[in-house]
Scaffold this active site. Structure first.
Site, mmCIF file in Angstrom:
data_model
loop_
_atom_site.group_PDB
_atom_site.id
_atom_site.type_symbol
_atom_site.label_atom_id
_atom_site.label_comp_id
_atom_site.label_asym_id
_atom_site.label_seq_id
_atom_site.Cartn_x
_atom_site.Cartn_y
_atom_site.Cartn_z
ATOM 1 N N HIS A 63 0.875 -1.198 -0.034
ATOM 2 C CA HIS A 63 0.022 -0.116 -0.034
ATOM 3 C C HIS A 63 0.850 1.172 -0.048
ATOM 4 O O HIS A 63 0.376 2.437 -0.564
ATOM 5 C CB HIS A 63 -0.941 -0.178 1.347
ATOM 6 C CG HIS A 63 -2.064 -0.810 1.158
ATOM 7 N ND1 HIS A 63 -3.373 -0.791 0.357
ATOM 8 C CD2 HIS A 63 -2.203 -2.264 1.641
ATOM 9 C CE1 HIS A 63 -4.003 -1.511 0.438
ATOM 10 N NE2 HIS A 63 -3.316 -2.601 1.299
ATOM 11 N N ASP A 91 0.291 4.317 -2.587
ATOM 12 C CA ASP A 91 -0.046 5.662 -2.043
ATOM 13 C C ASP A 91 0.765 6.655 -2.925
ATOM 14 O O ASP A 91 0.600 7.614 -3.254
ATOM 15 C CB ASP A 91 0.237 5.811 -0.651
ATOM 16 C CG ASP A 91 -0.776 5.164 0.276
ATOM 17 O OD1 ASP A 91 -1.796 4.855 -0.265
ATOM 18 O OD2 ASP A 91 -0.727 5.066 1.424
ATOM 19 N N GLU A 129 -9.105 5.424 -6.380
ATOM 20 C CA GLU A 129 -8.020 5.640 -7.550
ATOM 21 C C GLU A 129 -8.633 6.255 -8.697
ATOM 22 O O GLU A 129 -8.203 6.100 -9.849
ATOM 23 C CB GLU A 129 -7.674 4.349 -8.103
ATOM 24 C CG GLU A 129 -8.327 3.217 -8.504
ATOM 25 C CD GLU A 129 -9.115 2.357 -7.671
ATOM 26 O OE1 GLU A 129 -9.677 1.105 -8.146
ATOM 27 O OE2 GLU A 129 -9.194 2.494 -6.382
#
Length: 359
Positions: free
Chosen positions: A243, A247, A273
């Site tokens: 993750h 990010d 997203e």
């Protein structure tokens, strides 16, 4: 202030009258009343004003009674010139300090009332002359009173100047606090309108500003286009690389999209997203070109994790108000339908809200 001035000046008047009484051999009753008037009376009226519900009004009444008493003493003594003048002018000065020019008339009226009372009771007589000593003492008393009064005026002026200076400093401090609060409010508003991860505008800001842009374009007869953008297979980025990498991808994509927008455009993070670009004044053809350019920029960007490259591509749905006036929700829905087609047709492509599709 009045207590000190009255007590001091009336003590001086007592000395002047005592000399005058001695020179003219006045009786015990005169001495007794003079002592009560000039030695005891100042303290009594100060106590009265201090304990009154309205001290200012009580003190003005005291000053009027002062002038009345001065008129009584002047008439009883036969209007000795320097004594009469000293008593009258000091009474006028006190009244002017509280009531401006009207105070002169008030002092004169109270003084004459005292004179007329004596005339009505005992008649009148005139003994205008005063000895050199009494005249000199009267002059000295009057001069001392004027100097003391001027000193008080100076002290009040200094105090007022200091108060004004403090008020200006307080006002400047208050202005700084207001500016700091306004700056903080602006920061809080900006934070409330920004996505914390990407720094782009969020859906809250989009909701507040979208209708405004729609209305402005409608007034100007200009088109308004939307680009609804989705990162292809973004879940795989999170699953394969973590993750934190996901990010970072979102942040870099956001930076690229923001670089491609004008100051009049709105670039916001629409979902996890998903991104939404609002392009006021841009027709469908120009919006399509902008969408293709964004896709190319993202695809050409070097995406690396631990030295290993991976691909990031976009699917874009384009909708425009050129032909028909839609509500913001309806236009977003059309862009969403176009995005759905772009994904269904293989992703990494731009679709218009219609039959046209560009790879």
């Amino acid at each position: 202030m009045n207590y000190r001035n009255r007590a001091g000046s009336w003590l001086a008047a007592f000395v002047v009258l005592a000399v005058h009484f001695s020179e003219h051999a006045y009786g015990l009753w005169f001495w007794l009343f003079m002592g009560l008037q000039f030695l005891v009376y100042p303290h009594v009226v100060f106590w009265r004003a201090r304990h009154a519900k309205d001290p200012l009004a009580a003190e003005i009444q005291n000053l009027l009674f002062d002038n009345f008493c001065f008129g009584v003493w002047a008439a009883v003594l036969g209007f000795p010139l320097w004594i009469t003048y000293t008593l009258f002018i000091c009474g006028c000065i006190n009244m002017v300090a509280f009531s401006a020019f009207k105070g002169v008339l008030q002092a004169l009226g109270a003084f004459l009332a005292g004179v007329l009372l004596v005339f009505a009771v005992v008649g009148w007589h005139f003994t205008l002359d005063t000895s050199l000593l009494v005249s000199a003492l009267s002059m000295a008393s009057l001069s001392g009173y004027l100097i003391l009064f001027a000193f008080d005026a100076h002290r009040r002026t200094v105090a007022l100047s200091e108060t004004r200076s403090k008020l200006r400093q307080s006002e400047a401090g208050l202005q700084r606090q207001i500016q700091a609060i306004q700056s903080l409010q602006a920061q809080l508003t900006e934070q409330a309108n920004r996505d914390p991860l990407t720094g782009l505008y969020n859906r809250r800001y989009l909701h507040d500003s979208m209708q405004r842009e729609f209305d402005r374009c409608a007034r100007e007869g200009a088109p308004l286009s939307l680009l609804l953008i989705d990162l292809d297979h973004f879940k795989l980025v999170n699953d394969h690389h973590g993750h934190s990498v996901g990010d970072e991808v979102l942040r870099q994509v956001s930076a690229i999209l923001e670089q491609e927008t004008r100051s009049s455009d709105i670039c916001c993070r629409y979902g996890g997203e998903e991104f939404l670009l609002v392009l006021p004044g841009v027709d469908v053809q120009a919006a399509q070109e902008r969408a293709e350019h964004c896709c190319n920029q993202i695809a050409a960007h070097p995406w690396l994790v631990n030295g290993q490259a991976f691909a990031v591509t976009l699917s874009v749905g384009v909708a425009c108000t050129a032909d028909t006036r839609l509500t913001p929700a309806e236009l977003i829905d059309r862009a969403d339908q176009a995005l759905f087609r772009a994904k269904a047709e293989g992703r990494n492509r731009v679709c218009l809200s219609g039959p046209t599709t560009l790879a």
